[in-house]
Design an enzyme around this catalytic site. Structure first.
Site, PDB file in Angstrom:
ATOM      1  N   SER A  97       0.794  -1.236   0.000  1.00  0.00           N
ATOM      2  CA  SER A  97       0.000   0.000   0.000  1.00  0.00           C
ATOM      3  C   SER A  97       0.824   1.282   0.000  1.00  0.00           C
ATOM      4  O   SER A  97       0.275   2.362  -0.230  1.00  0.00           O
ATOM      5  CB  SER A  97      -0.950   0.014   1.204  1.00  0.00           C
ATOM      6  OG  SER A  97      -1.997  -0.904   1.009  1.00  0.00           O
ATOM      7  N   LYS A 100       0.608   3.461  -3.012  1.00  0.00           N
ATOM      8  CA  LYS A 100      -0.566   4.297  -3.246  1.00  0.00           C
ATOM      9  C   LYS A 100      -0.229   5.790  -3.283  1.00  0.00           C
ATOM     10  O   LYS A 100      -0.865   6.550  -4.015  1.00  0.00           O
ATOM     11  CB  LYS A 100      -1.622   4.031  -2.166  1.00  0.00           C
ATOM     12  CG  LYS A 100      -2.187   2.612  -2.178  1.00  0.00           C
ATOM     13  CD  LYS A 100      -3.056   2.345  -0.953  1.00  0.00           C
ATOM     14  CE  LYS A 100      -3.601   0.922  -0.976  1.00  0.00           C
ATOM     15  NZ  LYS A 100      -4.386   0.596   0.236  1.00  0.00           N
ATOM     16  N   TYR A 221      -2.514  -2.321 -10.556  1.00  0.00           N
ATOM     17  CA  TYR A 221      -2.537  -2.131  -9.101  1.00  0.00           C
ATOM     18  C   TYR A 221      -1.806  -3.269  -8.402  1.00  0.00           C
ATOM     19  O   TYR A 221      -0.995  -3.040  -7.496  1.00  0.00           O
ATOM     20  CB  TYR A 221      -3.978  -2.025  -8.608  1.00  0.00           C
ATOM     21  CG  TYR A 221      -4.098  -1.985  -7.103  1.00  0.00           C
ATOM     22  CD1 TYR A 221      -3.726  -0.845  -6.392  1.00  0.00           C
ATOM     23  CD2 TYR A 221      -4.548  -3.099  -6.384  1.00  0.00           C
ATOM     24  CE1 TYR A 221      -3.810  -0.809  -5.008  1.00  0.00           C
ATOM     25  CE2 TYR A 221      -4.635  -3.058  -4.997  1.00  0.00           C
ATOM     26  CZ  TYR A 221      -4.263  -1.916  -4.325  1.00  0.00           C
ATOM     27  OH  TYR A 221      -4.335  -1.878  -2.953  1.00  0.00           O
ATOM     28  N   TYR A 273      -4.585   3.412   8.043  1.00  0.00           N
ATOM     29  CA  TYR A 273      -5.923   2.837   8.043  1.00  0.00           C
ATOM     30  C   TYR A 273      -6.709   3.241   9.290  1.00  0.00           C
ATOM     31  O   TYR A 273      -6.636   4.377   9.727  1.00  0.00           O
ATOM     32  CB  TYR A 273      -5.846   1.314   7.855  1.00  0.00           C
ATOM     33  CG  TYR A 273      -5.038   0.963   6.638  1.00  0.00           C
ATOM     34  CD1 TYR A 273      -5.430   1.403   5.381  1.00  0.00           C
ATOM     35  CD2 TYR A 273      -3.843   0.255   6.752  1.00  0.00           C
ATOM     36  CE1 TYR A 273      -4.679   1.125   4.254  1.00  0.00           C
ATOM     37  CE2 TYR A 273      -3.084  -0.040   5.639  1.00  0.00           C
ATOM     38  CZ  TYR A 273      -3.502   0.402   4.381  1.00  0.00           C
ATOM     39  OH  TYR A 273      -2.754   0.136   3.292  1.00  0.00           O
ATOM     40  N   VAL A 291       1.310  -3.910   3.905  1.00  0.00           N
ATOM     41  CA  VAL A 291       1.256  -5.211   4.564  1.00  0.00           C
ATOM     42  C   VAL A 291       2.501  -6.053   4.287  1.00  0.00           C
ATOM     43  O   VAL A 291       2.633  -7.165   4.809  1.00  0.00           O
ATOM     44  CB  VAL A 291      -0.023  -5.998   4.174  1.00  0.00           C
ATOM     45  CG1 VAL A 291      -1.256  -5.304   4.702  1.00  0.00           C
ATOM     46  CG2 VAL A 291      -0.091  -6.231   2.679  1.00  0.00           C
TER      47      VAL A 291
END
Length: 337
Positions: A97, A100, A221, A273, A291
């Site tokens: 992530s 991103k 992605y 998050y 992760v």
């Protein structure tokens, strides 16, 4: 890569002003990398090494489940390219992530902030990173840091086939000044074959009219999440956004304070998050976790920090990584608050 400031929504202006005020107010108390010693970093790393026993390596992606839970690294990059590394600094892991924030930078630079955020929100969340959130209610992702928003962000990058992914990879290579970086094909295939939840988000957004392309966009992605790097590379990414999109060696090709403020604000409110609110209270720095066990941290105007330890907490954030950052922030007064 200039944003049309007249298109920035009121929330964006507020966040930019918020960061400017807090960075200025805290500039005097924030330490510089010159005051940080390798000995102290080693102490911080060893103090927090055992936290891996309380976490769990991500195994919902089979290839990630093969990672050594005991691996740990800490890196800091400051002005003039000064680097401090301790631990398993040569150990590679996938961005997941953290990619991103790179995709968001590219999408906004190409399409403009107003266009990108017309399709998603600036909101924080109390939901996990892979939540469908309000896709079935408002039809739009809450923010670009959650999987749904990130999948949409990557789909907005121009180009056919894998060109959007290659733009992300090239940008990571540029920021880290490391042309050898590439994606892990085994991790990519593992994510692609098991990513049914992400696939569901993709098609729900396609049904809602937010995405018009095919699964090539989703594959991009999965590939961006599979880019491999080190804790030092993460620290260089953290430095880049902490210093207005100027590279650690002073290269200012992509210098853009507005994009940096946008990225940092999203990192602060949603980069960890549903733990982001508590993290802002305890750490107080724009950060983005993955992760794969990495966290990239920006100390605005000062330095970048990269940590790695693959054992995760219940939120999907590195346990030992969080505690290393927490100790570093407290010892050197790095919080922006």
């Amino acid at each position: 890569m200039k944003i049309n400031s007249s298109l920035i929504p009121g929330k964006g202006i507020f966040l930019a002003l918020f960061f400017s005020l807090h960075i200025g107010a805290n500039a005097q108390k924030t330490e510089d990398i010159s005051t940080i010693s390798e000995k102290d970093l080693t102490h911080i790393l060893e103090k927090n090494r055992s936290f891996y026993t309380q976490g769990k390596v991500a195994n919902y992606i089979p290839e990630l489940g093969k990672m050594d839970a005991q691996s740990i690294a800490l890196s800091i990059v400051g002005k003039n390219g000064k680097v401090l590394n301790v631990g398993d600094v040569g150990k590679k892991f996938t961005m997941q992530s953290i990619s991103k924030i790179i995709a968001l930078m590219i999408a906004v630079s190409e399409k403009g902030e107003a266009h990108v955020f017309d399709k998603m929100g600036y909101f924080g969340t109390s939901q996990p990173f892979n939540s469908f959130s309000n896709l079935e209610t408002s039809g739009k992702p809450l923010n670009p840091m959650m999987n749904a928003g990130a999948i949409l962000t990557t789909s907005l990058i121009s180009g056919d086939g894998e060109k959007p992914f290659l733009k992300i990879l090239d940008m990571v290579r540029y920021i880290t000044r490391n042309q050898t970086l590439d994606y892990n094909k085994s991790v990519y295939e593992s994510e692609r074959s098991t990513g049914h939840r992400n696939r569901g988000m993709f098609y729900l957004m396609k049904n809602n009219g937010l995405i018009s392309g095919n699964e090539d966009q989703l594959d991009n992605y999965f590939k961006q999440c599979s880019i491999e790097l080190t804790a030092e590379d993460l620290a260089k990414i953290g430095y880049f956004f902490a210093n207005g999109c100027v590279r650690f060696d002073g290269d200012s090709q992509y210098k853009n304070a507005e994009i940096a403020q946008l990225i940092e604000s999203q990192m602060l409110i949603a980069g960890m998050y549903e733990f982001s609110g508590e993290y802002a209270r305890t750490v107080g720095l724009p950060s983005k976790s993955g992760v794969g066990g990495g966290i990239a941290i920006s100390v605005p105007g000062k330095m970048g920090i990269g940590v790695f330890s693959p054992a995760l907490d219940q939120h999907g954030n590195s346990l030992a990584g969080y505690h290393m950052i927490l100790d570093l922030v407290k010892q050197y007064h790095l919080s922006i608050f």
